[in-house]
Design a protein around this motif. Structure first.
Motif, PDB file in Angstrom:
ATOM      1  N   TRP A  54       0.843  -1.192   0.000  1.00 16.92           N
ATOM      2  CA  TRP A  54       0.000   0.000   0.000  1.00 16.92           C
ATOM      3  C   TRP A  54       0.880   1.245   0.000  1.00 16.92           C
ATOM      4  O   TRP A  54       1.944   1.252   0.599  1.00 16.92           O
ATOM      5  N   GLN A  55       0.422   2.282  -0.672  1.00 18.99           N
ATOM      6  CA  GLN A  55       1.044   3.595  -0.547  1.00 18.99           C
ATOM      7  C   GLN A  55       0.324   4.346   0.581  1.00 18.99           C
ATOM      8  O   GLN A  55      -0.843   4.091   0.855  1.00 18.99           O
ATOM      9  N   ALA A  56       1.033   5.255   1.221  1.00 18.64           N
ATOM     10  CA  ALA A  56       0.449   5.939   2.376  1.00 18.64           C
ATOM     11  C   ALA A  56       0.459   7.446   2.216  1.00 18.64           C
ATOM     12  O   ALA A  56       1.369   8.017   1.607  1.00 18.64           O
ATOM     13  N   ARG A  57      -0.576   8.071   2.754  1.00 17.34           N
ATOM     14  CA  ARG A  57      -0.652   9.530   2.868  1.00 17.34           C
ATOM     15  C   ARG A  57      -1.027   9.853   4.313  1.00 17.34           C
ATOM     16  O   ARG A  57      -1.889   9.204   4.903  1.00 17.34           O
ATOM     17  N   LEU A  58      -0.354  10.864   4.867  1.00 17.09           N
ATOM     18  CA  LEU A  58      -0.728  11.367   6.182  1.00 17.09           C
ATOM     19  C   LEU A  58      -1.434  12.700   5.984  1.00 17.09           C
ATOM     20  O   LEU A  58      -0.875  13.620   5.382  1.00 17.09           O
ATOM     21  N   LEU A  59      -2.649  12.807   6.459  1.00 16.12           N
ATOM     22  CA  LEU A  59      -3.452  14.015   6.295  1.00 16.12           C
ATOM     23  C   LEU A  59      -3.827  14.575   7.663  1.00 16.12           C
ATOM     24  O   LEU A  59      -4.071  13.814   8.605  1.00 16.12           O
ATOM     25  N   GLY A  60      -3.869  15.892   7.743  1.00 19.59           N
ATOM     26  CA  GLY A  60      -4.297  16.531   8.977  1.00 19.59           C
ATOM     27  C   GLY A  60      -5.054  17.796   8.669  1.00 19.59           C
ATOM     28  O   GLY A  60      -4.836  18.414   7.630  1.00 19.59           O
ATOM     29  N   TRP A  61      -5.977  18.173   9.552  1.00 24.23           N
ATOM     30  CA  TRP A  61      -6.698  19.430   9.333  1.00 24.23           C
ATOM     31  C   TRP A  61      -6.888  20.192  10.625  1.00 24.23           C
ATOM     32  O   TRP A  61      -6.857  19.629  11.702  1.00 24.23           O
ATOM     33  N   GLY A  62      -7.073  21.517  10.454  1.00 28.45           N
ATOM     34  CA  GLY A  62      -7.240  22.411  11.589  1.00 28.45           C
ATOM     35  C   GLY A  62      -7.736  23.759  11.112  1.00 28.45           C
ATOM     36  O   GLY A  62      -7.896  23.981   9.911  1.00 28.45           O
ATOM     37  N   PRO A  63      -7.954  24.696  12.023  1.00 29.18           N
ATOM     38  CA  PRO A  63      -8.513  26.010  11.644  1.00 29.18           C
ATOM     39  C   PRO A  63      -7.528  26.854  10.844  1.00 29.18           C
ATOM     40  O   PRO A  63      -6.332  26.849  11.099  1.00 29.18           O
ATOM     41  N   GLU A  64      -8.061  27.572   9.858  1.00 30.66           N
ATOM     42  CA  GLU A  64      -7.239  28.466   9.031  1.00 30.66           C
ATOM     43  C   GLU A  64      -7.023  29.819   9.689  1.00 30.66           C
ATOM     44  O   GLU A  64      -6.000  30.447   9.492  1.00 30.66           O
ATOM     45  N   THR A  65      -8.045  30.258  10.445  1.00 31.48           N
ATOM     46  CA  THR A  65      -7.986  31.599  11.004  1.00 31.48           C
ATOM     47  C   THR A  65      -8.196  31.556  12.505  1.00 31.48           C
ATOM     48  O   THR A  65      -8.574  30.526  13.069  1.00 31.48           O
ATOM     49  N   GLY A  66      -7.956  32.676  13.162  1.00 35.33           N
ATOM     50  CA  GLY A  66      -8.193  32.764  14.589  1.00 35.33           C
ATOM     51  C   GLY A  66      -6.988  32.347  15.405  1.00 35.33           C
ATOM     52  O   GLY A  66      -5.920  32.049  14.876  1.00 35.33           O
ATOM     53  N   PRO A  67      -7.154  32.267  16.733  1.00 35.57           N
ATOM     54  CA  PRO A  67      -6.026  31.964  17.626  1.00 35.57           C
ATOM     55  C   PRO A  67      -5.391  30.603  17.363  1.00 35.57           C
ATOM     56  O   PRO A  67      -4.216  30.404  17.613  1.00 35.57           O
ATOM     57  N   GLY A  68      -6.191  29.646  16.848  1.00 35.20           N
ATOM     58  CA  GLY A  68      -5.653  28.310  16.632  1.00 35.20           C
ATOM     59  C   GLY A  68      -5.138  28.069  15.238  1.00 35.20           C
ATOM     60  O   GLY A  68      -4.900  26.918  14.856  1.00 35.20           O
ATOM     61  N   ALA A  69      -4.975  29.118  14.443  1.00 35.06           N
ATOM     62  CA  ALA A  69      -4.544  28.953  13.056  1.00 35.06           C
ATOM     63  C   ALA A  69      -3.251  28.151  12.983  1.00 35.06           C
ATOM     64  O   ALA A  69      -2.294  28.427  13.693  1.00 35.06           O
ATOM     65  N   GLY A  70      -3.253  27.155  12.118  1.00 35.79           N
ATOM     66  CA  GLY A  70      -2.063  26.338  11.926  1.00 35.79           C
ATOM     67  C   GLY A  70      -1.985  25.132  12.841  1.00 35.79           C
ATOM     68  O   GLY A  70      -1.147  24.262  12.633  1.00 35.79           O
ATOM     69  N   GLU A  71      -2.847  25.070  13.863  1.00 38.60           N
ATOM     70  CA  GLU A  71      -2.829  23.925  14.763  1.00 38.60           C
ATOM     71  C   GLU A  71      -3.705  22.803  14.206  1.00 38.60           C
ATOM     72  O   GLU A  71      -4.778  23.043  13.674  1.00 38.60           O
ATOM     73  N   LEU A  72      -3.228  21.588  14.342  1.00 34.72           N
ATOM     74  CA  LEU A  72      -3.998  20.448  13.859  1.00 34.72           C
ATOM     75  C   LEU A  72      -5.217  20.207  14.736  1.00 34.72           C
ATOM     76  O   LEU A  72      -5.159  20.343  15.954  1.00 34.72           O
ATOM     77  N   GLY A  73      -6.326  19.821  14.076  1.00 37.12           N
ATOM     78  CA  GLY A  73      -7.528  19.466  14.809  1.00 37.12           C
ATOM     79  C   GLY A  73      -7.935  18.030  14.572  1.00 37.12           C
ATOM     80  O   GLY A  73      -8.843  17.517  15.215  1.00 37.12           O
TER      81      GLY A  73
END
Length: 394
Positions: A54-73
Motif C-alpha cells: 500500500w502507498q500511504a498519505r498522512l493528512l491533517g486538518w485544523g482552523p485556518e484563522t483565529g487563535p488556533g490557526a495552523g494547529e492540527l484538529g
C-alpha cells in the motif's frame, strides 16, 4: 510516505493543503486534543510500514484563522491500493480518520479529504468512523444465548446517540455501510469486546471476572504457569502457535511471520513498548503467546495463540489476566479484546470465542463499521461498481 495538512475551520468548506512531517502527526496523536479523539493503532503512522503493498498519505486538518490557526484538529492515515491495470487507487482509512465526529458540519473536513484523494487518483474511499453504535453487557448476553440467536435479536443495553447521528449524516451524503447489516463486509471487526478500566481497582477487575475465569487463573498459577514478556526472538514461536490455533479453531488470518516481525519492529520504533508480546511458560515450554498494543489511554489485545497440549493448566487465562492488570497499571481507560462473532448460538463454532471473552465481564460493542463512497466522475463510479462485483465474488 507523504504527509499533508488539510486546514478547514468549523462551518467552512474552504481548505488549503500543506506538507507536514510524520513527527508532527505523531505529536498531534500524543497531544491533549489528539488523545481526546481516541486514536487507534491502525491510524498511527507506523501502521503504514506494516501494510506491505500500500502507498500511504498522512493528512491533517485544523482552523485556518483565529487563535488556533495552523494547529492540527484531526489527522488521518490513508492507505492507497492501486487497481491492477489502471492508474486508479482504492483509498482506505482503517478505523479513521481521527477527527471530531461530534462536529455537525462534517462536510467541513470530509469534503477537503475527498477532494484531495480524488486528486491522488482514488476512485473510492473507505473510512471507519470512531463512534460506537450500540452495546450489550455480558450478563445480558449470557442469559439470551440459544439456537439460531444473534446479537441483533437482543435488545441493546446501550445505544450511542452520536453513532446514530453520524450514520445518518453519512447516509445523507451518499456513503454506504459496507455489507449493510452483514459484518463480513468490513475489513476490521464490526463487533468488538471491551473491558472498561477507568475508575476501577484491581479488585474490581477480579470481581468482574466470572467464576470460571477466576478458577482458571488460580489453576494456572497453582500449576506453575509463569507469564513473561517476550521479544523479537520469540516471534517465530508465537507464529508457530498461531498456526496451530488457526487449524484448531477453524480460521485463517492469512498473515506471515514477516508481517508480525514488521509490525513489532515498526510499532516499537515509533514508541518503545507500543507492542508487547506476552508469553505463558509451563515447565519451561511456551504454551501460549498473546500480543498487546497501546496508544495513549487505549490498549488492545490483538492476537492470541496457544498450543494443543496441556490446555488444562489454562495458560491463556493467565496471560489475559496479566495483560488486563498491566493495561490498568498503565492508566488505560479501556481494554479492547478486538473482534467477536455476532452469533449467540452455542452450537456454532465461532461462539466459543465470544463465550471466552464474555467471562471477563466486559461488553460487546457494535461499532459503526466501515463506510464507502465512490468519488465524483463517471469513470470512478464505473470502477467502483466493478470493484464491488470483484469483492462479492472473490
Amino acid at each position: 510516505m507523504s504527509a499533508l495538512l488539510v486546514t478547514a475551520s468549523r462551518g467552512q468548506r474552504e481548505a488549503r493543503l500543506e506538507p507536514i512531517s510524520p513527527e508532527a502527526y505523531r505529536a498531534f496523536l500524543a497531544s491533549r486534543t489528539g488523545s481526546a479523539l481516541g486514536p487507534g493503532f491502525l491510524q498511527c503512522p507506523s501502521w503504514a510500514e506494516v501494510k506491505d503493498g500500500w502507498q500511504a498519505r498522512l493528512l491533517g486538518w485544523g482552523p485556518e484563522t483565529g487563535p488556533g490557526a495552523g494547529e492540527l484538529g484531526g489527522v488521518a492515515l490513508v492507505l492507497l491500493r492501486q487497481l491492477p491495470g489502471t492508474r486508479k487507487y482504492f483509498a482506505y482509512l482503517p478505523e479513521g480518520p481521527v477527527a471530531d465526529w461530534t462536529d455537525p458540519d462534517i462536510d467541513g473536513w470530509l469534503d477537503p479529504l475527498l477532494r484531495h484523494l480524488r486528486g491522488c487518483g482514488a476512485f473510492a474511499v473507505r473510512i471507519g468512523p470512531a463512534p460506537a453504535y450500540r452495546g450489550w453487557h455480558a450478563a445480558a448476553l449470557k442469559a439470551r444465548t440459544g439456537p439460531g440467536r444473534r446479537l441483533s435479536d437482543v435488545l441493546a443495553s446501550e445505544v450511542d446517540p452520536l453513532g446514530t447521528a453520524v450514520a445518518d449524516r453519512l447516509r445523507a451524503r451518499g456513503w454506504q455501510r459496507c455489507g449493510g447489516d452483514d459484518e463480513d463486509g468490513d475489513a476490521q471487526p464490526r463487533y468488538v469486546f471491551r473491558v472498561p478500566l477507568a475508575g476501577r481497582t484491581r479488585e474490581d477487575l477480579w470481581q468482574g471476572l466470572n467464576q470460571e475465569w477466576r478458577r482458571n487463573i488460580r489453576r494456572a498459577h497453582k500449576s506453575g504457569v509463569r507469564v513473561e514478556l517476550g521479544g523479537p526472538a520469540e516471534l517465530p514461536e508465537f507464529y508457530r502457535l498461531l498456526r496451530i490455533t488457526e487449524e484448531r479453531d477453524g480460521f485463517r488470518l492469512g498473515r506471515s511471520l514477516a508481517y508480525y516481525e514488521r509490525q513489532y519492529a515498526a510499532l516499537n520504533a515509533e514508541e518503545p513498548g507500543r507492542m508487547r508480546l506476552y508469553l505463558a511458560r509451563h515447565q519451561g515450554e511456551i504454551l501460549a503467546a498473546h500480543t498487546m498494543i497501546t496508544v495513549g489511554r487505549r490498549v488492545w489485545y490483538q492476537t492470541g495463540a496457544s498450543a494443543d497440549h496441556r490446555r488444562e493448566v489454562r495458560p491463556s487465562n493467565a496471560l489475559q489476566w496479566q495483560m488486563l492488570l498491566d493495561a490498568h497499571d498503565r492508566g488505560a481507560e479501556v481494554y479492547d479484546m478486538r473482534g467477536v462473532p455476532s452469533t449467540l448460538d452455542p452450537d456454532e463454532r465461532p461462539f466459543g470465542l465470544l463465550r471466552w471473552k464474555l467471562g471477563t465481564g466486559g461488553q460487546v460493542v457494535e461499532t459503526l463499521g466501515e463506510w464507502e463512497t465512490p468519488l465524483s466522475g463517471t469513470a470512478n463510479h464505473a470502477l467502483y461498481r466493478a470493484f464491488q462485483l470483484y469483492l462479492a465474488h472473490r
